[in-house]
Write a protein that holds these residues in place. Structure first.
Motif, mmCIF file in Angstrom:
data_model
loop_
_atom_site.group_PDB
_atom_site.id
_atom_site.type_symbol
_atom_site.label_atom_id
_atom_site.label_comp_id
_atom_site.label_asym_id
_atom_site.label_seq_id
_atom_site.Cartn_x
_atom_site.Cartn_y
_atom_site.Cartn_z
ATOM 1 N N ALA A 49 5.574 112.187 -18.704
ATOM 2 C CA ALA A 49 6.846 112.789 -18.275
ATOM 3 C C ALA A 49 7.277 112.345 -16.884
ATOM 4 O O ALA A 49 8.471 112.355 -16.572
ATOM 5 N N ALA A 50 6.326 111.968 -16.057
ATOM 6 C CA ALA A 50 6.629 111.595 -14.667
ATOM 7 C C ALA A 50 5.880 110.310 -14.319
ATOM 8 O O ALA A 50 4.881 110.330 -13.608
ATOM 9 N N PRO A 51 6.360 109.169 -14.827
ATOM 10 C CA PRO A 51 5.651 107.913 -14.587
ATOM 11 C C PRO A 51 5.586 107.553 -13.102
ATOM 12 O O PRO A 51 6.460 107.915 -12.324
ATOM 13 N N LYS A 52 4.522 106.861 -12.757
ATOM 14 C CA LYS A 52 4.303 106.477 -11.362
ATOM 15 C C LYS A 52 5.480 105.695 -10.796
ATOM 16 O O LYS A 52 5.822 105.853 -9.618
ATOM 17 N N SER A 53 6.141 104.901 -11.612
ATOM 18 C CA SER A 53 7.265 104.097 -11.118
ATOM 19 C C SER A 53 8.390 104.973 -10.565
ATOM 20 O O SER A 53 9.137 104.537 -9.701
ATOM 21 N N GLU A 54 8.507 106.192 -11.059
ATOM 22 C CA GLU A 54 9.565 107.099 -10.615
ATOM 23 C C GLU A 54 9.062 108.241 -9.743
ATOM 24 O O GLU A 54 9.853 108.896 -9.060
ATOM 25 N N VAL A 62 -7.465 105.754 -7.918
ATOM 26 C CA VAL A 62 -8.843 106.187 -8.163
ATOM 27 C C VAL A 62 -9.560 105.058 -8.885
ATOM 28 O O VAL A 62 -9.159 104.680 -9.992
ATOM 29 N N ASP A 63 -10.579 104.528 -8.268
ATOM 30 C CA ASP A 63 -11.341 103.427 -8.855
ATOM 31 C C ASP A 63 -10.433 102.302 -9.349
ATOM 32 O O ASP A 63 -10.615 101.758 -10.437
ATOM 33 N N GLY A 64 -9.405 101.992 -8.567
ATOM 34 C CA GLY A 64 -8.499 100.898 -8.894
ATOM 35 C C GLY A 64 -7.351 101.254 -9.819
ATOM 36 O O GLY A 64 -6.479 100.440 -10.064
ATOM 37 N N ASP A 65 -7.354 102.465 -10.365
ATOM 38 C CA ASP A 65 -6.280 102.897 -11.263
ATOM 39 C C ASP A 65 -5.403 103.940 -10.591
ATOM 40 O O ASP A 65 -5.887 104.774 -9.830
ATOM 41 N N TRP A 66 -4.108 103.915 -10.899
ATOM 42 C CA TRP A 66 -3.190 104.926 -10.398
ATOM 43 C C TRP A 66 -3.198 106.104 -11.364
ATOM 44 O O TRP A 66 -2.860 105.963 -12.539
ATOM 45 N N LEU A 67 -3.610 107.266 -10.870
ATOM 46 C CA LEU A 67 -3.693 108.477 -11.680
ATOM 47 C C LEU A 67 -3.002 109.630 -10.953
ATOM 48 O O LEU A 67 -2.961 109.657 -9.719
ATOM 49 N N PRO A 68 -2.493 110.603 -11.703
ATOM 50 C CA PRO A 68 -1.943 111.789 -11.036
ATOM 51 C C PRO A 68 -3.037 112.450 -10.191
ATOM 52 O O PRO A 68 -4.187 112.561 -10.624
#
Length: 145
Positions: A49-54, A62-68
């Motif tokens: 519902a709320a992608p990182k791009s927006e 976190v460990d190289g990944d973008w997470l909420p």
């Protein structure tokens, strides 16, 4: 629109499941609820519902990944406080909380986000009905109870 409905349902399910959590003292940080396996559904729904791009402010690496960030989802939004109250057996307006959380996560970023759930100042923290408020990433005066 479907993604926001899924986010709302994930929060409602989370709050319903919070009734089965051991009572979480106010002094415990939001780390405790964030480690519950049931919280994963909320995280996944936020991603849809709320992608990182927006909504980059909701995410952290976190460990190289973008997470909420659970600290934002539970702490800044105050969903963690609502979770604690539910776990302690308080009656809270879960529908209103879910709607406010969806608004918190999906509002366009204009300035730092602020939470809408203020247990110290909200009547629902003391057993009475909490008035639904509109939540947006604006100063707390717009989110007050």
């Amino acid at each position: 629109m479907e993604a926001t409905s899924q986010l709302r349902q994930a929060v409602l399910t989370w709050l319903e499941q919070a009734r089965d959590l051991p009572s979480i003292p106010q002094a415990i940080t939001d780390v405790a609820p964030s480690t519950q396996p049931e919280f994963e559904a909320v995280i996944n729904a936020v991603v849809s519902a709320a992608p990182k791009s927006e909504h980059r402010d909701l995410y952290g690496k976190v460990d190289g990944d973008w997470l909420p960030r659970w600290s934002t989802l539970l702490g800044v939004s105050r969903l963690g406080d609502a979770t604690r109250l539910v776990a302690q057996g308080a009656t809270v307006p879960v529908e209103d909380i879910a709607d406010s959380f969806v608004a918190f996560c999906t509002a366009p970023l204009r300035q730092p986000r602020t939470g809408c759930f203020s247990p110290a100042n909200s009547p629902w923290a003391h057993g009475s009905r909490w008035a639904a408020t509109s939540c947006s990433p604006s100063p707390p005066t717009n989110c007050g109870s």
